[in-house]
Design a protein around this motif. Sequence first.
Motif, PDB file in Angstrom:
ATOM      1  N   LYS A 100       0.687  -1.283   0.045  1.00 11.40           N
ATOM      2  CA  LYS A 100       0.190  -0.029   0.015  1.00 11.40           C
ATOM      3  C   LYS A 100       0.870   1.190   0.073  1.00 11.40           C
ATOM      4  CE  LYS A 100      -0.287  -0.110   4.982  1.00 11.40           C
ATOM      5  NZ  LYS A 100       0.539   1.116   5.433  1.00 11.40           N
ATOM      6  N   SER A 101       0.238   2.508  -0.387  1.00  9.08           N
ATOM      7  CA  SER A 101       0.692   3.780  -0.353  1.00  9.08           C
ATOM      8  C   SER A 101       0.204   4.575   0.782  1.00  9.08           C
ATOM      9  CB  SER A 101       0.831   4.484  -1.500  1.00  9.08           C
ATOM     10  OG  SER A 101      -0.501   4.568  -1.974  1.00  9.08           O
ATOM     11  N   ALA A 102      -1.244   4.188   1.017  1.00  7.48           N
ATOM     12  CA  ALA A 102      -2.050   4.666   2.038  1.00  7.48           C
ATOM     13  C   ALA A 102      -1.394   4.300   3.544  1.00  7.48           C
ATOM     14  CB  ALA A 102      -3.564   4.288   1.983  1.00  7.48           C
ATOM     15  N   PHE A 103      -1.757   5.137   4.433  1.00  3.66           N
ATOM     16  CA  PHE A 103      -1.207   4.585   5.651  1.00  3.66           C
ATOM     17  C   PHE A 103      -1.975   3.812   6.251  1.00  3.66           C
ATOM     18  CE2 PHE A 103       0.257   9.242   4.971  1.00  3.66           C
ATOM     19  CZ  PHE A 103       1.732   8.965   4.940  1.00  3.66           C
ATOM     20  N   SER A 104      -3.391   3.862   6.399  1.00  2.00           N
ATOM     21  CA  SER A 104      -4.297   2.952   6.771  1.00  2.00           C
ATOM     22  C   SER A 104      -4.182   1.663   6.206  1.00  2.00           C
ATOM     23  CB  SER A 104      -5.730   3.222   6.894  1.00  2.00           C
ATOM     24  OG  SER A 104      -6.565   2.198   7.097  1.00  2.00           O
ATOM     25  N   MET A 105      -4.225   0.357   7.002  1.00  2.00           N
ATOM     26  CA  MET A 105      -4.212  -0.810   6.339  1.00  2.00           C
ATOM     27  C   MET A 105      -5.336  -1.218   5.513  1.00  2.00           C
ATOM     28  SD  MET A 105      -2.674  -3.174   9.486  1.00  2.00           S
ATOM     29  CE  MET A 105      -2.661  -4.954   8.329  1.00  2.00           C
ATOM     30  N   PHE A 106      -6.623  -0.538   5.663  1.00  2.00           N
ATOM     31  CA  PHE A 106      -7.677  -0.780   5.382  1.00  2.00           C
ATOM     32  C   PHE A 106      -7.984  -0.383   3.963  1.00  2.00           C
ATOM     33  CE2 PHE A 106     -12.454  -1.583   6.568  1.00  2.00           C
ATOM     34  CZ  PHE A 106     -12.100  -2.999   6.870  1.00  2.00           C
ATOM     35  N   VAL A 107      -7.073  -0.633   2.901  1.00  2.00           N
ATOM     36  CA  VAL A 107      -7.019  -0.340   1.973  1.00  2.00           C
ATOM     37  C   VAL A 107      -8.316  -1.369   1.145  1.00  2.00           C
ATOM     38  CG1 VAL A 107      -4.867   0.756   1.508  1.00  2.00           C
ATOM     39  CG2 VAL A 107      -5.056  -1.465   1.216  1.00  2.00           C
ATOM     40  N   PRO A 108      -8.631  -1.037  -0.206  1.00  2.00           N
ATOM     41  CA  PRO A 108      -9.677  -1.887  -0.826  1.00  2.00           C
ATOM     42  C   PRO A 108      -9.219  -3.410  -0.936  1.00  2.00           C
ATOM     43  CG  PRO A 108      -9.561   0.413  -2.002  1.00  2.00           C
ATOM     44  CD  PRO A 108      -8.669   0.340  -0.739  1.00  2.00           C
ATOM     45  N   GLU A 109      -8.099  -3.439  -1.323  1.00  2.00           N
ATOM     46  CA  GLU A 109      -7.559  -5.152  -1.671  1.00  2.00           C
ATOM     47  C   GLU A 109      -7.953  -5.843  -0.153  1.00  2.00           C
ATOM     48  OE1 GLU A 109      -4.293  -7.850  -3.129  1.00  2.00           O
ATOM     49  OE2 GLU A 109      -3.889  -5.805  -3.427  1.00  2.00           O
ATOM     50  N   LEU A 110      -7.488  -5.149   0.805  1.00  2.00           N
ATOM     51  CA  LEU A 110      -7.355  -5.887   2.037  1.00  2.00           C
ATOM     52  C   LEU A 110      -8.917  -5.686   2.660  1.00  2.00           C
ATOM     53  CD1 LEU A 110      -4.995  -5.735   4.961  1.00  2.00           C
ATOM     54  CD2 LEU A 110      -7.262  -5.300   5.702  1.00  2.00           C
ATOM     55  N   GLN A 111      -9.573  -4.827   2.500  1.00  2.00           N
ATOM     56  CA  GLN A 111     -11.194  -4.702   3.022  1.00  2.00           C
ATOM     57  C   GLN A 111     -11.770  -5.779   2.153  1.00  2.00           C
ATOM     58  OE1 GLN A 111     -13.264  -1.280   2.360  1.00  2.00           O
ATOM     59  NE2 GLN A 111     -11.390   0.287   2.595  1.00  2.00           N
ATOM     60  N   LYS A 112     -11.604  -6.041   0.827  1.00  2.00           N
ATOM     61  CA  LYS A 112     -12.461  -7.201   0.177  1.00  2.00           C
ATOM     62  C   LYS A 112     -11.968  -8.497   0.913  1.00  2.00           C
ATOM     63  CE  LYS A 112     -12.726  -9.102  -4.384  1.00  2.00           C
ATOM     64  NZ  LYS A 112     -12.598 -10.659  -4.327  1.00  2.00           N
ATOM     65  N   ALA A 113     -10.860  -8.959   0.989  1.00  2.00           N
ATOM     66  CA  ALA A 113     -10.382 -10.115   1.474  1.00  2.00           C
ATOM     67  C   ALA A 113     -11.091 -10.047   3.145  1.00  2.00           C
ATOM     68  CB  ALA A 113      -9.072 -10.420   1.967  1.00  2.00           C
ATOM     69  N   PHE A 114     -11.044  -8.865   3.768  1.00  2.00           N
ATOM     70  CA  PHE A 114     -11.611  -9.040   5.256  1.00  2.00           C
ATOM     71  C   PHE A 114     -13.276  -9.181   5.303  1.00  2.00           C
ATOM     72  CE2 PHE A 114     -13.293  -6.401   9.113  1.00  2.00           C
ATOM     73  CZ  PHE A 114     -12.444  -7.136  10.222  1.00  2.00           C
ATOM     74  N   HIS A 115     -13.885  -8.443   4.470  1.00  2.00           N
ATOM     75  CA  HIS A 115     -15.271  -8.645   4.296  1.00  2.00           C
ATOM     76  C   HIS A 115     -15.522 -10.064   3.819  1.00  2.00           C
ATOM     77  CE1 HIS A 115     -15.385  -4.126   4.032  1.00  2.00           C
ATOM     78  NE2 HIS A 115     -15.767  -4.458   5.393  1.00  2.00           N
ATOM     79  N   GLU A 116     -14.939 -10.856   3.368  1.00  5.72           N
ATOM     80  CA  GLU A 116     -15.110 -12.202   2.565  1.00  5.72           C
ATOM     81  C   GLU A 116     -15.274 -13.175   3.759  1.00  5.72           C
ATOM     82  OE1 GLU A 116     -12.103 -13.030  -0.186  1.00  5.72           O
ATOM     83  OE2 GLU A 116     -13.161 -12.104  -1.662  1.00  5.72           O
ATOM     84  N   LEU A 117     -14.821 -12.936   5.060  1.00  8.99           N
ATOM     85  CA  LEU A 117     -14.799 -13.720   6.207  1.00  8.99           C
ATOM     86  C   LEU A 117     -16.297 -13.734   6.659  1.00  8.99           C
ATOM     87  CD1 LEU A 117     -11.891 -12.273   8.617  1.00  8.99           C
ATOM     88  CD2 LEU A 117     -11.789 -14.186   7.222  1.00  8.99           C
ATOM     89  N   GLY A 118     -17.261 -12.754   6.282  1.00 10.65           N
ATOM     90  CA  GLY A 118     -18.540 -12.789   6.719  1.00 10.65           C
ATOM     91  C   GLY A 118     -19.064 -11.402   7.150  1.00 10.65           C
ATOM     92  N   PRO A 119     -20.135 -11.315   7.317  1.00  5.40           N
ATOM     93  CA  PRO A 119     -20.849  -9.916   7.626  1.00  5.40           C
ATOM     94  C   PRO A 119     -20.599  -9.690   9.119  1.00  5.40           C
ATOM     95  CG  PRO A 119     -22.656 -11.445   7.857  1.00  5.40           C
ATOM     96  CD  PRO A 119     -21.335 -12.265   7.117  1.00  5.40           C
ATOM     97  N   GLU A 120     -20.343 -10.409  10.133  1.00  2.22           N
ATOM     98  CA  GLU A 120     -20.117 -10.269  11.569  1.00  2.22           C
ATOM     99  C   GLU A 120     -19.085  -9.119  11.794  1.00  2.22           C
ATOM    100  OE1 GLU A 120     -20.856 -14.499  10.516  1.00  2.22           O
ATOM    101  OE2 GLU A 120     -19.305 -13.112   9.936  1.00  2.22           O
ATOM    102  N   LYS A 121     -19.560  -8.369  12.918  1.00  3.76           N
ATOM    103  CA  LYS A 121     -18.603  -7.472  13.485  1.00  3.76           C
ATOM    104  C   LYS A 121     -17.403  -8.520  14.212  1.00  3.76           C
ATOM    105  CE  LYS A 121     -20.454  -3.990  11.983  1.00  3.76           C
ATOM    106  NZ  LYS A 121     -20.000  -3.274  10.687  1.00  3.76           N
ATOM    107  N   ARG A 122     -16.199  -7.980  13.780  1.00  2.87           N
ATOM    108  CA  ARG A 122     -14.978  -8.794  14.417  1.00  2.87           C
ATOM    109  C   ARG A 122     -14.358  -8.119  15.659  1.00  2.87           C
ATOM    110  NH1 ARG A 122     -14.467 -13.386  11.936  1.00  2.87           N
ATOM    111  NH2 ARG A 122     -16.127 -13.396  10.231  1.00  2.87           N
ATOM    112  N   GLU A 123     -13.354  -8.844  16.169  1.00  3.64           N
ATOM    113  CA  GLU A 123     -12.584  -8.213  17.428  1.00  3.64           C
ATOM    114  C   GLU A 123     -11.289  -8.445  16.841  1.00  3.64           C
ATOM    115  OE1 GLU A 123     -15.774 -10.874  18.924  1.00  3.64           O
ATOM    116  OE2 GLU A 123     -14.069 -11.686  18.077  1.00  3.64           O
TER     117      GLU A 123
END
Length: 204
Positions: free
Chosen positions: A83-106
């Motif tokens: 990434k070049s953004a400072f946050s890890m939560f860039v689109p490619e990572l968001q996509k993989a994260f959201h593929e875990l399911g709709p639940e809120k996570r810890e």
Amino acid sequence: MAAPARRLVHPALFICDLQEKFRSAIYEFPKVVSTTQKLLKASKILGIPVFATTQLRAKLGETCPELGLDAPDGVLTKAHVDKSAFSMFVPELQKAFHELGPEKREVVVVGIESHICVTQTTLDLLREGHKVYVLADGVSSCNQQEVPIALARLRAEGAVVTTSESFLYECMGDAGIAEFRQMAGVVKEFSAATKENLSALCKF
């Protein structure tokens, strides 16, 4: 009597920018790596999904090899994103994260720098409604004075600032779970390192 259940149902591990070029620049960098290694061993036992990033990999180098991310005998990540953004939560990572399911996570966050990438990642996750744990023995910055200021801000924003051991025991929640013996082994294996890491990173 009900069967023992884990206290945290949907944990995830975020590893932020632990790269070769930062070894000499970050305050107590080896201690951050050590805490991350403990979290990775635990993640294999507990089946915690792992997400990692690098910051401008071509310039700043690969993720530190001793973490063993995506190595044959290491931990396979759900996403290992540059990434070049400072946050890890860039689109490619968001996509993989959201593929875990709709639940809120810890989500537990380790890495660097506490006041920049760790902070912005945590704020993005909090805005999505996730519970975020920032490990005081697992984050650092180039200037050590930045760390307590960043942790105080993140605590005020709603993140849980805690330690690696506290988080792992909260993940388990019950000594009766099947994985407890293995997890106790990890805690014992890292006992001396944990003391050193706490002394170095949590003395502010």
